[in-house]
Write an enzyme that holds these catalytic residues in place. Structure first.
Site, PDB file in Angstrom:
ATOM      1  N   HIS A 522       8.538   1.785   0.154  1.00  0.00           N
ATOM      2  CA  HIS A 522       6.920   2.147   0.811  1.00  0.00           C
ATOM      3  C   HIS A 522       6.003   2.873  -0.553  1.00  0.00           C
ATOM      4  CE1 HIS A 522       3.809   0.510   4.042  1.00  0.00           C
ATOM      5  NE2 HIS A 522       3.843   1.501   4.435  1.00  0.00           N
ATOM      6  N   ASP A 526       4.036  -2.832  -0.029  1.00  0.00           N
ATOM      7  CA  ASP A 526       2.978  -2.045   1.236  1.00  0.00           C
ATOM      8  C   ASP A 526       3.777  -3.568   2.422  1.00  0.00           C
ATOM      9  OD1 ASP A 526       1.487  -0.782  -0.053  1.00  0.00           O
ATOM     10  OD2 ASP A 526       0.233  -1.923  -0.448  1.00  0.00           O
TER      11      ASP A 526
END
Length: 549
Positions: A522, A526
């Site tokens: 992450h 995204d």
């Protein structure tokens, strides 16, 4: 001409190293491939060899300093030029002291060893960032005839398990490193031919390798009376691996030594494991009258304790298992993992495969599995969303950058009886469906047979792992660093599914469904990027309209 010695890059995600020790000082002669200095990175500690023979004329970076890769840390002047420099200095200052040169050093210098006349077999370097290997199995024993290129022993490194062929034909006259030992590259592990008698003694090791090889292969135990000596009064010897196993299981190596039957009286991994299988941990009560049968070697394979799964037994981690454990913990520590699970209707592909599998195998010589379909869909999704095929690089000053890889190098996780390995289909985006199917089948087969080259098990940019082969609905895999994403394949099952037609009417049908889970870093990817990637992946599979050859 002078040769600059630089801080090497020890892996894709490593950008600096610390010089922990210089093994030579300015003015020393150095052989080509002789260890020159030691470095430490966040991945590995290693000795760095000299790329040329000559004289270490200058050290630019002192011990303890941390520098970026490709920084010049020293200069080696090649032998002939160094000798000329020495003559110039001698003429200038009247000194008669000669400068030692690697090229002029006598072959049998005082304190050295006479060569046995046989061909030395060394631990090979299996890749630029690999500096040691573990001998897991000898495929020949002392006295056996061996052909050139015939498999001689098996090794395990942090990248690959492989069979190592004999460099020459002859008779295996000496084995100097037993199974289970981890040694540095270029360490002599055996001798083929020559005048050796096959005695349990290590063959001569070139002076340039002696210190590093000895440090890597044996340690003298503290002197503690007769229990710390072999039957002929020699000091106890054992490897760091043996010492670690003994420590973890509260064993007294000095007392076990009276029955040790390793090479040259050395306590071997097999000796310790056999003792554990018979006596269990926490006790070193070896009878003083113990004979050869107590610690008799169990042949060329690992001892029973190493592979036993019976309750109550203890088996130390294999090198591969230990490396996997280290890498998994590292990946979870580095990357914040996020997961997306998409259910894909594979009915169209199931029907296509059933219709074409016989023809495909007859025409192309490879079975038609679901993997090339899934791989092709992943490749297309990676083409459209290259961020999922990228890597995050963090420098020493915490400044980051994104590396968008030029090619899609597809890692395919393969489960082995002794661990897990990830062979890589290089430049997968350039392959046809047939070539992709062949490459995947070939790599998986050779991985299980320990026939992979090290470059075939490194350099992946995105990995596929198949949880479904064992019936799992889906899995949440750990990212294979330094990649940023991994796709787990779930089991293919028939399910009742609601289908909606063009007029928005609903019907229930039996469809072949499969769950796929994308795990991603992450920091770089995204949720929207992950969703877009999975959208393309799902669309390619559900609407498959490509030729399969």
């Amino acid at each position: 001409m002078p040769t600059d010695i630089v801080m090497p890059q020890m892996g894709e995600s490593i950008f600096e190293g610390t010089i922990t020790k210089w093994l030579k000082k300015a003015g020393d002669a150095v052989e080509k491939d002789e260890p020159l200095f030691e470095i430490s990175t966040d991945k590995v500690d290693a000795e760095i060899p000299s790329p040329v023979a000559g004289v270490l004329s200058e050290i630019k970076i002192e011990e303890g300093a941390t520098v970026g890769i490709n920084t010049v840390v020293a200069v080696v002047t090649e032998a002939g030029e160094a000798a000329q420099e020495a003559q110039v200095h001698e003429a200038a200052d009247g000194s008669a002291a000669p400068v030692a040169s690697a090229a002029s050093a006598p072959a049998n210098a005082p304190g050295g060893c006479e060569p046995s006349g046989g061909a030395e077999v060394v631990m090979p370097q299996m890749g630029e960032s690999i500096f040691e290997g573990t001998i897991t199995k000898w495929l020949k024993k002392v006295g056996d005839a061996v052909e050139k290129d015939e498999p001689l022993f098996e090794i395990s490194t942090d990248k690959v398990d492989a069979e190592i062929p004999s460099p020459v034909a002859g008779v295996l006259s000496e084995i100097s490193v037993p199974e289970g030992e981890t040694v540095q590259i270029n360490t002599v592990v055996a001798v083929i031919g020559g005048g050796a008698s096959g005695a349990a003694t290590a063959p001569p090791i070139a002076a340039s390798k002696a210190s590093s090889a000895a440090a890597a292969t044996m340690v003298a135990a503290p002197e503690a009376g007769s229990a710390a000596e072999t039957s002929n009064g020699a000091p106890v010897r054992y490897s760091p691996l043996v010492r670690r196993i003994a420590k973890e299981n509260n064993l007294d190596l000095e007392r076990i030594a009276v029955a040790g039957r390793g090479l040259g009286g050395r306590i071997t991994k097999e000796d310790v494991l056999k003792y554990l299988s018979e006596h269990g941990p926490g006790s070193a009560d070896v009878p003083s009258t113990a004979g050869p049968s107590v610690f008799a070697k169990t042949g060329s394979a690992l001892s029973e304790a190493a592979t036993s799964t019976l309750p109550g037994t203890i088996a130390p981690l294999s090198r591969m298992r230990a490396i996997i454990a280290e890498r998994m913990v590292e990946s979870k520590r580095i990357a914040p993992h996020v997961y997306l699970v998409y259910k894909v209707d594979m009915t169209r592909i199931v029907r296509l495969r059933e219709r074409e599998r016989s023809r495909f195998e007859q025409k192309h010589g490879v079975k038609l599995t679901f993997m090339p379909f899934i791989a092709a869909a992943a490749i297309e999704a990676l083409r459209q969303h290259p961020i999922v095929n990228a890597s995050l690089q963090i420098g020493a000053n915490q400044a980051g950058s994104i590396r968008y890889h030029q090619n899609i190098n597809l890692g395919i996780a393969v489960a082995l009886e002794w661990g897990l390995i990830v062979p890589v289909v290089k430049q997968a985006e350039t392959l046809s469906f047939v070539a992709l199917a062949r490459a995947m089948a070939d790599l998986a087969e050779r991985a299980r047979a320990k026939k992979l080259k090290v470059e075939e098990a490194s350099g992946s940019t995105f990995t596929l792992t198949n949880f479904g082969v064992f019936g799992g609905e889906f899995g949440t895999p750990i990212i294979n660093q330094p990649e940023s994403a991994i796709l787990a394949i779930g089991a293919l099952k028939k399910e009742a599914v609601v289908l909606t037609d063009a007029e928005d009417g609903d019907t229930i049908a039996i469809r072949s469904m499969q769950s796929h889970c994308l795990g991603f870093d992450h920091r770089l990817i995204d949720g929207a990027d992950g969703g877009k990637f999975m959208g393309v992946f799902k669309s390619v599979l559900e609407g498959w309209d490509r030729e399969i050859g």
